[in-house]
Design a protein around this motif. Structure first.
Motif, PDB file in Angstrom:
ATOM      1  N   ARG A  61      -4.272  12.030  10.106  1.00 36.49           N
ATOM      2  CA  ARG A  61      -3.003  12.745   9.986  1.00 36.49           C
ATOM      3  C   ARG A  61      -1.846  12.029  10.683  1.00 36.49           C
ATOM      4  O   ARG A  61      -0.718  12.084  10.192  1.00 36.49           O
ATOM      5  CB  ARG A  61      -3.160  14.162  10.539  1.00 36.49           C
ATOM      6  CG  ARG A  61      -4.187  14.967   9.755  1.00 36.49           C
ATOM      7  CD  ARG A  61      -4.343  16.379  10.270  1.00 36.49           C
ATOM      8  NE  ARG A  61      -5.416  17.069   9.556  1.00 36.49           N
ATOM      9  CZ  ARG A  61      -5.831  18.305   9.829  1.00 36.49           C
ATOM     10  NH1 ARG A  61      -5.262  18.994  10.810  1.00 36.49           N
ATOM     11  NH2 ARG A  61      -6.823  18.845   9.132  1.00 36.49           N
ATOM     12  N   ARG A  64      -0.338   9.300   8.432  1.00 27.85           N
ATOM     13  CA  ARG A  64       0.422   9.927   7.355  1.00 27.85           C
ATOM     14  C   ARG A  64       1.808  10.349   7.837  1.00 27.85           C
ATOM     15  O   ARG A  64       2.818  10.095   7.171  1.00 27.85           O
ATOM     16  CB  ARG A  64      -0.361  11.130   6.831  1.00 27.85           C
ATOM     17  CG  ARG A  64       0.378  11.940   5.770  1.00 27.85           C
ATOM     18  CD  ARG A  64      -0.393  13.181   5.394  1.00 27.85           C
ATOM     19  NE  ARG A  64       0.290  13.944   4.349  1.00 27.85           N
ATOM     20  CZ  ARG A  64      -0.268  14.368   3.244  1.00 27.85           C
ATOM     21  NH1 ARG A  64      -1.549  14.103   3.005  1.00 27.85           N
ATOM     22  NH2 ARG A  64       0.415  15.064   2.347  1.00 27.85           N
ATOM     23  N   SER A 187       3.235   9.001  -2.799  1.00 27.50           N
ATOM     24  CA  SER A 187       2.259   9.866  -2.147  1.00 27.50           C
ATOM     25  C   SER A 187       2.066   9.457  -0.697  1.00 27.50           C
ATOM     26  O   SER A 187       2.153   8.278  -0.350  1.00 27.50           O
ATOM     27  CB  SER A 187       0.916   9.804  -2.887  1.00 27.50           C
ATOM     28  OG  SER A 187      -0.060  10.583  -2.218  1.00 27.50           O
ATOM     29  N   LEU A 188       1.773  10.452   0.143  1.00 29.39           N
ATOM     30  CA  LEU A 188       1.406  10.204   1.534  1.00 29.39           C
ATOM     31  C   LEU A 188      -0.068  10.455   1.782  1.00 29.39           C
ATOM     32  O   LEU A 188      -0.523  10.369   2.925  1.00 29.39           O
ATOM     33  CB  LEU A 188       2.240  11.108   2.465  1.00 29.39           C
ATOM     34  CG  LEU A 188       3.742  10.844   2.495  1.00 29.39           C
ATOM     35  CD1 LEU A 188       4.446  11.879   3.362  1.00 29.39           C
ATOM     36  CD2 LEU A 188       4.039   9.446   3.003  1.00 29.39           C
ATOM     37  N   ASP A 189      -0.822  10.752   0.738  1.00 27.79           N
ATOM     38  CA  ASP A 189      -2.252  10.987   0.887  1.00 27.79           C
ATOM     39  C   ASP A 189      -2.977   9.673   1.178  1.00 27.79           C
ATOM     40  O   ASP A 189      -2.612   8.612   0.668  1.00 27.79           O
ATOM     41  CB  ASP A 189      -2.833  11.616  -0.388  1.00 27.79           C
ATOM     42  CG  ASP A 189      -2.292  13.011  -0.624  1.00 27.79           C
ATOM     43  OD1 ASP A 189      -2.042  13.712   0.369  1.00 27.79           O
ATOM     44  OD2 ASP A 189      -2.097  13.395  -1.791  1.00 27.79           O
ATOM     45  N   ARG A 191      -3.062   7.771   3.693  1.00 25.13           N
ATOM     46  CA  ARG A 191      -2.341   6.699   4.381  1.00 25.13           C
ATOM     47  C   ARG A 191      -3.147   6.269   5.602  1.00 25.13           C
ATOM     48  O   ARG A 191      -3.669   7.105   6.344  1.00 25.13           O
ATOM     49  CB  ARG A 191      -0.963   7.148   4.844  1.00 25.13           C
ATOM     50  CG  ARG A 191      -0.008   7.577   3.758  1.00 25.13           C
ATOM     51  CD  ARG A 191       0.271   6.481   2.746  1.00 25.13           C
ATOM     52  NE  ARG A 191      -0.573   6.621   1.578  1.00 25.13           N
ATOM     53  CZ  ARG A 191      -0.471   5.877   0.495  1.00 25.13           C
ATOM     54  NH1 ARG A 191       0.436   4.918   0.446  1.00 25.13           N
ATOM     55  NH2 ARG A 191      -1.276   6.078  -0.521  1.00 25.13           N
ATOM     56  N   SER A 192      -3.265   4.977   5.817  1.00 23.58           N
ATOM     57  CA  SER A 192      -4.029   4.418   6.925  1.00 23.58           C
ATOM     58  C   SER A 192      -3.092   3.789   7.943  1.00 23.58           C
ATOM     59  O   SER A 192      -1.870   3.758   7.763  1.00 23.58           O
ATOM     60  CB  SER A 192      -5.017   3.373   6.404  1.00 23.58           C
ATOM     61  OG  SER A 192      -4.323   2.263   5.862  1.00 23.58           O
ATOM     62  N   HIS A 195      -0.852   1.020   6.488  1.00 27.83           N
ATOM     63  CA  HIS A 195       0.415   1.477   5.918  1.00 27.83           C
ATOM     64  C   HIS A 195       1.424   1.795   7.021  1.00 27.83           C
ATOM     65  O   HIS A 195       2.601   1.406   6.940  1.00 27.83           O
ATOM     66  CB  HIS A 195       0.196   2.733   5.077  1.00 27.83           C
ATOM     67  CG  HIS A 195      -0.696   2.544   3.893  1.00 27.83           C
ATOM     68  ND1 HIS A 195      -2.053   2.792   3.939  1.00 27.83           N
ATOM     69  CD2 HIS A 195      -0.436   2.129   2.625  1.00 27.83           C
ATOM     70  CE1 HIS A 195      -2.580   2.550   2.762  1.00 27.83           C
ATOM     71  NE2 HIS A 195      -1.639   2.150   1.942  1.00 27.83           N
ATOM     72  N   ALA A 256       4.685   4.124   0.875  1.00 26.60           N
ATOM     73  CA  ALA A 256       4.561   5.491   0.341  1.00 26.60           C
ATOM     74  C   ALA A 256       4.753   5.594  -1.155  1.00 26.60           C
ATOM     75  O   ALA A 256       4.630   6.685  -1.706  1.00 26.60           O
ATOM     76  CB  ALA A 256       5.578   6.401   1.036  1.00 26.60           C
ATOM     77  N   ASP A 296       6.851  16.852   2.799  1.00 24.38           N
ATOM     78  CA  ASP A 296       5.399  16.777   2.950  1.00 24.38           C
ATOM     79  C   ASP A 296       4.845  18.080   3.520  1.00 24.38           C
ATOM     80  O   ASP A 296       3.799  18.569   3.079  1.00 24.38           O
ATOM     81  CB  ASP A 296       5.052  15.600   3.858  1.00 24.38           C
ATOM     82  CG  ASP A 296       3.549  15.414   4.018  1.00 24.38           C
ATOM     83  OD1 ASP A 296       2.824  15.555   3.015  1.00 24.38           O
ATOM     84  OD2 ASP A 296       3.093  15.140   5.147  1.00 24.38           O
TER      85      ASP A 296
END
Length: 332
Positions: A61, A64, A187-189, A191-192, A195, A256, A296
Motif C-alpha cells: 500500500r 501505491r 492504474s495504481l494497482d 504498484r511496486s 514504480h 501510473a 484513488d
C-alpha cells in the motif's frame, strides 16, 4: 536579499498538504485486510512489529500511495508549465499530445520488449521527449513558438500517435496487448517500489528546477520582446521548460499510466484557490497530489469489488470540481 510571503497561498498550500497526507494515510487502511490508522502510521515510520499488517502496508500500500503522490505532483507541475508556455488554459500534456507520446514509448517497451517498471518509465520519458521535440520544431515559426500554434500542432501529433498506439495493441501478442491495454487505462494497482522510486527520483529532481525557472516563464508571459529586454533567453528557457514538463509527464505516465484531466485541472484549481498571478508550481504540485490520492481513495471506497482504473476516476473528480469553481467565479 529579500522575498515576499503571501498569506493566502501559504495557507491554501498548507491545508491542501494536510488534507493530502490524511487522505493518503486513510487510503492505506483500506483493502481486503483492514489496517487500523495507528498501525499504518507505525508501519510507515518503521515502528511496527514486523507482522503481516506491516508487510501489507510497507510492501503493497505504501508504494501505491507514493506513486499517487509523486505522479500527481509531477502532472500538476507539468500542466502549470505547459499552460504558461502556450499561454492557453488548454495547454496540458494530455491535450497537446505529449502524454500520448509518452504512452507510445511505454507501449513499445511493453508490447515489443516486455520491459519492467524502470524500462517502461524510461521509455515513456524518451517517447515524450521525442514527441515534444517534433511538436516544438513543427510549431516553430519566425523565431518563436507557443500559443495556439503549439496547442494545435500538439493535438495533431497526439491524434497520430493515438492511432499508432492502437496499431501496436493490434499487432502485439495477446498477453502483452492485454497488459498494455490495462496500463493505458491508468492504474495504481500492483504498484511496486520500482514504480515508486522511479517517479520519486524524477519528481524530486525536476520539480525544483521548474520552480526555480518559473520567474523566467512569468517574464515570457509578458511578451518575448519584454523578456529579452529583461535579460531572459526566451527560446532557450521555453525549450528547457518544455523538456522539464515533458519529463515530468513521462515519469508520471510511466509509473501510473495515462492519467486523464489531472494536468489540465490542477493548475487551474490551484491558481483560483491561491489567487496568485504567477505560475503556481508549488500549489499545482500539491493540488495534483491531492486530486490523484483523492480519486484513488474514492475508487476504493465506492467501487466495492470492482477494479476501476484511476485514469477514469480523475476525470470525474477534477472535472466536477473545476466546473463548480468556474460557476462560482462567473457568478461573482
Amino acid at each position: 536579499m529579500s522575498f515576499a510571503l503571501e498569506t493566502r497561498p501559504m495557507a491554501v498550500c498548507l491545508l491542501l498538504l494536510v488534507a493530502t497526507l490524511v487522505a493518503a494515510v486513510y487510503a492505506m487502511t483500506l483493502g481486503r485486510v483492514p489496517v487500523p490508522f495507528v498501525d499504518v502510521i507505525s508501519a510507515v515510520l518503521g515502528n511496527g512489529e514486523g507482522g503481516m499488517r506491516q508487510q501489507i502496508v510497507f510492501n503493497l500500500r505504501l508504494p501505491r500511495v507514493l506513486v499517487a503522490l509523486f505522479a500527481g505532483a509531477s502532472l500538476g507541475v507539468s500542466g502549470a508549465v505547459f499552460q504558461s508556455v502556450s499561454r492557453n488554459a488548454l495547454g496540458s500534456p494530455d491535450v497537446i499530445g505529449f502524454t500520448t507520446g509518452a504512452a507510445t514509448g511505454a507501449l513499445a517497451q511493453i508490447v515489443i520488449f516486455g520491459g519492467g517498471p524502470v524500462a517502461v518509465a524510461l521509455s515513456a520519458m524518451l517517447g515524450g521527449l521525442i514527441t515534444a521535440t517534433l511538436v516544438y520544431l513543427l510549431s516553430f515559426k519566425q523565431g518563436a513558438t507557443g500559443g495556439y500554434r503549439l496547442v494545435l500542432t500538439g493535438i495533431g501529433a497526439g491524434a497520430t500517435l493515438n492511432a499508432l498506439n492502437g496499431l501496436m495493441l493490434v499487432k502485439g501478442s495477446l498477453d502483452n496487448a492485454i497488459s498494455a491495454n490495462l496500463w493505458l487505462a491508468g492504474s495504481l494497482d500492483a504498484r511496486s517500489w520500482d514504480h515508486a522510486l522511479t517517479v520519486m527520483a524524477g519528481a524530486s529532481f525536476l520539480i525544483p528546477i521548474s520552480a526555480f525557472a518559473a520567474n523566467r516563464l512569468r517574464m515570457i508571459e509578458m511578451g518575448d520582446d519584454i523578456a529579452r529586454q529583461l535579460g531572459v533567453q526566451v527560446e532557450r528557457t521555453r525549450f528547457g521548460m518544455i523538456a522539464c514538463a515533458v519529463l515530468l509527464a513521462g515519469v508520471a505516465t510511466g509509473a501510473a499510466g495515462p492519467i486523464a484531466f489531472l494536468a489540465l485541472a490542477a493548475p487551474q484549481l490551484a491558481s483560483r484557490l491561491t489567487s496568485t498571478r504567477g505560475i503556481p508550481v508549488l500549489s499545482s504540485a500539491i493540488m495534483g497530489a491531492f486530486l490523484l490520492v483523492s480519486a484513488d481513495l474514492l475508487t476504493q471506497l465506492f467501487a466495492n469489488d470492482l477494479v476501476l482504473p484511476i485514469g477514469r476516476t480523475t476525470g470525474l473528480v477534477g472535472g466536477l470540481y473545476l466546473l463548480w469553481l468556474l460557476t462560482r467565479s462567473k457568478q461573482k
